[in-house]
Write a protein that holds these residues in place. Sequence first.
Motif, PDB file in Angstrom:
ATOM      1  N   GLN A 265       0.835  -1.202   0.000  1.00 35.32           N
ATOM      2  CA  GLN A 265       0.000   0.000   0.000  1.00 35.32           C
ATOM      3  C   GLN A 265       0.872   1.254   0.000  1.00 35.32           C
ATOM      4  O   GLN A 265       1.806   1.381   0.802  1.00 35.32           O
ATOM      5  CB  GLN A 265      -0.930   0.017   1.208  1.00 35.32           C
ATOM      6  CG  GLN A 265      -1.934   1.159   1.188  1.00 35.32           C
ATOM      7  CD  GLN A 265      -2.982   1.012   2.270  1.00 35.32           C
ATOM      8  OE1 GLN A 265      -2.883   0.154   3.131  1.00 35.32           O
ATOM      9  NE2 GLN A 265      -4.013   1.851   2.228  1.00 35.32           N
ATOM     10  N   ASP A 268       0.039   7.509   0.197  1.00 36.70           N
ATOM     11  CA  ASP A 268      -1.092   8.389  -0.100  1.00 36.70           C
ATOM     12  C   ASP A 268      -2.286   7.646  -0.698  1.00 36.70           C
ATOM     13  O   ASP A 268      -3.197   8.269  -1.257  1.00 36.70           O
ATOM     14  CB  ASP A 268      -0.654   9.499  -1.053  1.00 36.70           C
ATOM     15  CG  ASP A 268      -0.083   8.947  -2.359  1.00 36.70           C
ATOM     16  OD1 ASP A 268       0.162   7.711  -2.408  1.00 36.70           O
ATOM     17  OD2 ASP A 268       0.127   9.725  -3.298  1.00 36.70           O
ATOM     18  N   GLU A 269      -2.303   6.326  -0.595  1.00 41.03           N
ATOM     19  CA  GLU A 269      -3.355   5.517  -1.212  1.00 41.03           C
ATOM     20  C   GLU A 269      -4.428   5.177  -0.193  1.00 41.03           C
ATOM     21  O   GLU A 269      -4.126   4.712   0.921  1.00 41.03           O
ATOM     22  CB  GLU A 269      -2.757   4.237  -1.799  1.00 41.03           C
ATOM     23  CG  GLU A 269      -3.709   3.408  -2.634  1.00 41.03           C
ATOM     24  CD  GLU A 269      -3.012   2.209  -3.263  1.00 41.03           C
ATOM     25  OE1 GLU A 269      -3.509   1.715  -4.297  1.00 41.03           O
ATOM     26  OE2 GLU A 269      -1.964   1.776  -2.730  1.00 41.03           O
ATOM     27  N   SER A 270      -5.687   5.387  -0.544  1.00 38.95           N
ATOM     28  CA  SER A 270      -6.781   5.060   0.366  1.00 38.95           C
ATOM     29  C   SER A 270      -6.961   3.549   0.452  1.00 38.95           C
ATOM     30  O   SER A 270      -6.517   2.796  -0.424  1.00 38.95           O
ATOM     31  CB  SER A 270      -8.078   5.698  -0.122  1.00 38.95           C
ATOM     32  OG  SER A 270      -8.514   5.098  -1.334  1.00 38.95           O
ATOM     33  N   ASP A 271      -7.650   3.116   1.500  1.00 37.05           N
ATOM     34  CA  ASP A 271      -7.872   1.684   1.703  1.00 37.05           C
ATOM     35  C   ASP A 271      -8.691   1.090   0.560  1.00 37.05           C
ATOM     36  O   ASP A 271      -8.404  -0.032   0.093  1.00 37.05           O
ATOM     37  CB  ASP A 271      -8.583   1.442   3.032  1.00 37.05           C
ATOM     38  CG  ASP A 271      -7.691   1.738   4.227  1.00 37.05           C
ATOM     39  OD1 ASP A 271      -6.455   1.781   4.045  1.00 37.05           O
ATOM     40  OD2 ASP A 271      -8.223   1.928   5.334  1.00 37.05           O
ATOM     41  N   ASN A 272      -9.694   1.807   0.087  1.00 41.65           N
ATOM     42  CA  ASN A 272     -10.523   1.297  -1.007  1.00 41.65           C
ATOM     43  C   ASN A 272      -9.724   1.168  -2.299  1.00 41.65           C
ATOM     44  O   ASN A 272      -9.848   0.169  -3.021  1.00 41.65           O
ATOM     45  CB  ASN A 272     -11.728   2.205  -1.219  1.00 41.65           C
ATOM     46  CG  ASN A 272     -12.749   2.092  -0.107  1.00 41.65           C
ATOM     47  OD1 ASN A 272     -12.818   1.065   0.583  1.00 41.65           O
ATOM     48  ND2 ASN A 272     -13.549   3.136   0.077  1.00 41.65           N
ATOM     49  N   ASP A 273      -8.901   2.174  -2.605  1.00 41.25           N
ATOM     50  CA  ASP A 273      -8.073   2.114  -3.812  1.00 41.25           C
ATOM     51  C   ASP A 273      -7.067   0.976  -3.720  1.00 41.25           C
ATOM     52  O   ASP A 273      -6.801   0.282  -4.710  1.00 41.25           O
ATOM     53  CB  ASP A 273      -7.345   3.441  -4.025  1.00 41.25           C
ATOM     54  CG  ASP A 273      -8.287   4.558  -4.442  1.00 41.25           C
ATOM     55  OD1 ASP A 273      -9.401   4.237  -4.906  1.00 41.25           O
ATOM     56  OD2 ASP A 273      -7.918   5.739  -4.298  1.00 41.25           O
TER      57      ASP A 273
END
Length: 393
Positions: A265, A268-273
Amino acid sequence: MGTKFFRKILFLMGFLVIGTLTVKAQDKKNMFNPVNTSVTSLAIAPDARAGAMGDVGGATEADVNSQYWNPAKYPFNIGRAGVAVSYTPWLRKIVDDINLANMTGFYRIGDYSAFSASLRFFSLGEVFLSDFEDMTINPYEMAIDAGYSRMLSECFSMGVNMRFIYSDIKYDYTAESSAGKAFAADIALYRLGYFMAGSRECSFGWGLNISNIGSKISYGGDDNSEFIPTNLRLGLNFTVPFNEYNKFSVAADVNKMLVPTYPKQETDESDNDYEDRVQRDYYDISPIAGIFKSFYDAPNGFKEEMQEIQWSLGAEYTYNDRFMLRGGYHHEAANKGNRKYFTVGAGFHMSVFSVDAAYVFSTSQTNPLDQTMRFTLGFDLDGIKDLFSTRRR
């Protein structure tokens, strides 16, 4: 569930991660990022001879246990037929009832081909599940395979294995849950040549084995299928006879898991992305596409791809083809599993049976592989036949 159950399940889903206590994760380029697979027991070396040589077997001299390392070696076996049984008490520093049992056999047809088969059974012992009405289970993994190998010339051979895999390892023991099943194949090549070094006739061999090429494995109640441990093994072996009674062999293997690296991960990546990317770049990848992807998908580029290569070195001294002393070393990068250990062992071979033993010395005190033992008992069916024929006379 009981803590004993969790401890065993966590091992099965990632025994490649053992030794993580020695890894520092502050530096992103050195973060712990092993190659994840299911049915990890398929990657455990089954026999004591190879186990004593640092888990080397891709190009060593043919023996009854070549089925796991390189089935193409069987036509070069001196014996006509043989059977071997191996036993490994596994991870004794953590639990006391995990073990691997393996039975292998082969039969040479004429001088140029051979049939072989093996049965592998990996048991986690008895597990008590307090969350399921105090249920007791016996989780295990099993693999059954059969192979055929043939000499294509006096010094070159090819072999194939077909394998059925059954994994009764699952997190959820509800009605919707079921054991996983998969089918796989091995493709192997082997070349053995001879040359003169002074007055000594030496041998040099190389072997290639791509194992567990096959379907993914899925467990009931889970929408995603997991990769099985597809592996590329390349081995070299050099044997020097000192005289009629003494010879010495040096061997080396390199291994590369042909499975995609699990995505990391981004900061700067969201959990959904991230979940969408994992689904797209990992779970939705087919087994064949995963083989090719495994060569270029490491998050930190070429350096990390090279860290996914494991290597082993082994040596074997043989006296009169009866007594053997062995030693070896196995290396895996710290951020890919950190399995680094020395091995020693010995073998005693007679015309009818053979006994081999191996012992592991881990270079890390936190490594649960330390003090692992392996035992193999083999039988030469030609020797047994000759023994009974002599008694009849």
